[in-house]
Design a protein around this motif. Sequence first.
Motif, short mmCIF file in Angstrom:
data_model
loop_
_atom_site.label_atom_id
_atom_site.label_comp_id
_atom_site.label_asym_id
_atom_site.label_seq_id
_atom_site.Cartn_x
_atom_site.Cartn_y
_atom_site.Cartn_z
N THR A 88 -19.68 -6.51 -3.44
CA THR A 88 -19.38 -5.62 -4.38
C THR A 88 -19.67 -4.09 -3.69
OG1 THR A 88 -19.93 -6.80 -6.19
CG2 THR A 88 -20.08 -4.28 -6.70
N ILE A 89 -20.78 -3.97 -2.89
CA ILE A 89 -20.88 -2.96 -2.20
C ILE A 89 -19.69 -2.80 -1.18
CG2 ILE A 89 -22.55 -1.51 -0.69
CD1 ILE A 89 -24.80 -3.15 -1.77
N ASN A 90 -19.14 -3.79 -0.55
CA ASN A 90 -18.24 -3.49 0.51
C ASN A 90 -16.90 -3.10 -0.16
OD1 ASN A 90 -19.66 -4.36 2.77
ND2 ASN A 90 -19.26 -6.34 2.44
N ILE A 91 -16.54 -3.61 -1.56
CA ILE A 91 -15.29 -3.20 -2.32
C ILE A 91 -15.49 -1.70 -2.20
CG2 ILE A 91 -14.23 -3.73 -4.17
CD1 ILE A 91 -15.19 -6.34 -4.47
N ALA A 93 -17.17 0.53 -0.79
CA ALA A 93 -17.19 1.49 0.36
C ALA A 93 -15.94 1.42 1.08
CB ALA A 93 -18.22 0.63 1.33
N VAL A 94 -15.17 0.50 1.19
CA VAL A 94 -13.83 0.30 1.92
C VAL A 94 -12.79 1.32 0.82
CG1 VAL A 94 -11.68 -1.06 2.42
CG2 VAL A 94 -14.04 -1.66 2.89
N SER A 95 -12.94 1.08 -0.54
CA SER A 95 -11.94 1.73 -1.48
C SER A 95 -12.34 3.33 -1.24
CB SER A 95 -12.00 1.04 -2.80
OG SER A 95 -13.64 1.39 -3.39
N THR A 96 -13.69 3.65 -1.13
CA THR A 96 -13.84 4.93 -1.19
C THR A 96 -13.44 5.77 0.15
OG1 THR A 96 -16.01 4.43 -2.41
CG2 THR A 96 -15.98 6.70 -1.04
N MET A 155 -10.33 -3.85 -4.53
CA MET A 155 -10.27 -2.61 -3.45
C MET A 155 -9.35 -1.93 -3.61
SD MET A 155 -9.13 -1.77 -0.36
CE MET A 155 -8.41 -3.16 0.64
N ILE A 156 -7.89 -2.44 -3.71
CA ILE A 156 -6.69 -1.54 -3.69
C ILE A 156 -6.70 -0.75 -4.93
CG2 ILE A 156 -4.19 -1.49 -3.90
CD1 ILE A 156 -4.16 -4.10 -2.32
#
Length: 282
Positions: A88-91, A93-96, A155-156
Amino acid sequence: MTDATAQIKANYMALTSRRRLYGGLTLLIFVLLMASGFSIAEDRNAGGFWEGLHRLGDYPAAVLSEAWEKRADLPMLLVKYLPSLIETINIAAVSTLIGAMGGLILSLLATRGLARWPWAIPLVRRALDIMRAVPEIVIALVLIFVLGGGPVPAMIAIAIHTVGALGKMFSEVAENADLKPVDGLKSTGASWSQQMLLGVIPQVAPNYLSYTLLRFEINIRASAILGFVGAGGIGYELRNSMAWGPGRFDEAAAIFILLFGTIVLFDQVSSRYRNRLTEGTQ
C-alpha cells in the motif's frame, strides 16, 4: 451628520440586510435539501436509519471483543499483514512521484506568464480539472475491468488524480513567482525549459515539496480504500477479513492497527518536514 454620510450609512445598512437575507435563504435551502435528501435515502435504504442507530456500535464491539480474546495472536498477525501494508505504501509513493512530476510539467504549461504556449493554457487547465474531478475509485474500477485486479490499476488511478490535484496547486504557487529571473535568462537566450528550471523551480520548490508530502498522506489513505474494490494492498486484506465476519475479526483489528499507525506516522513526519520547508521551523 452630513447628508453624504447618512446616505453612505443607509447604503451600508441596506447592503448588510441584503447579505443577511441571502445568507438566511441559502441556509434554509441547504437545510431543506438535506432534509429531503435524508428522507429519500431513508425510503430507499434496505433498513431504517433510526431503527438501526442503536446497533451502530455492534460491529466495533464484536471486533474488539474477538481481538481481545485472541490478543496473543496479534503480533503474528501484524507480521503477516506487514507485506500488504508495504505494498500500500509503495502504491502511494509511486503514484505520488508520478503525479508530482506530471503536475509539475502541466502546472508550468497552465500558468499565465510562464506557459510555453499561452493559447494552450485553457486546454491544460481543463485537463487538470477533469483529472481532479473524477474520483480515484471510478478510474480504478475502469482499469480493473481492463487490466484485472492488483496494485497497478490503483497506482495509475491515484497518479491520474494526483496530477490534477497537484497541477492545480502548483500552478497557483507558480503564479506568484518573481518573473525577473525568467526575463534575465530569456535575455541570455536560455530555452523555456532552462528558464523554468533555473528561474522558477528554485523559488517554488519548498511549496511544491510541501504539497507533494501532503498529497502522499492522502494517497496512502486512497490506496487503502481502493483495496476494497480489488486493487491490492492492505485494503484488499481488510475487505476479506471483514467479509468473513466472526472468526476473522482479530485479523481485521490487526489490519486496523497497522493502517492507523502508518497514517499517523506519515502524517507526523510529513507535517514536520512541511513546516521546515515552508516556515523554516524545526
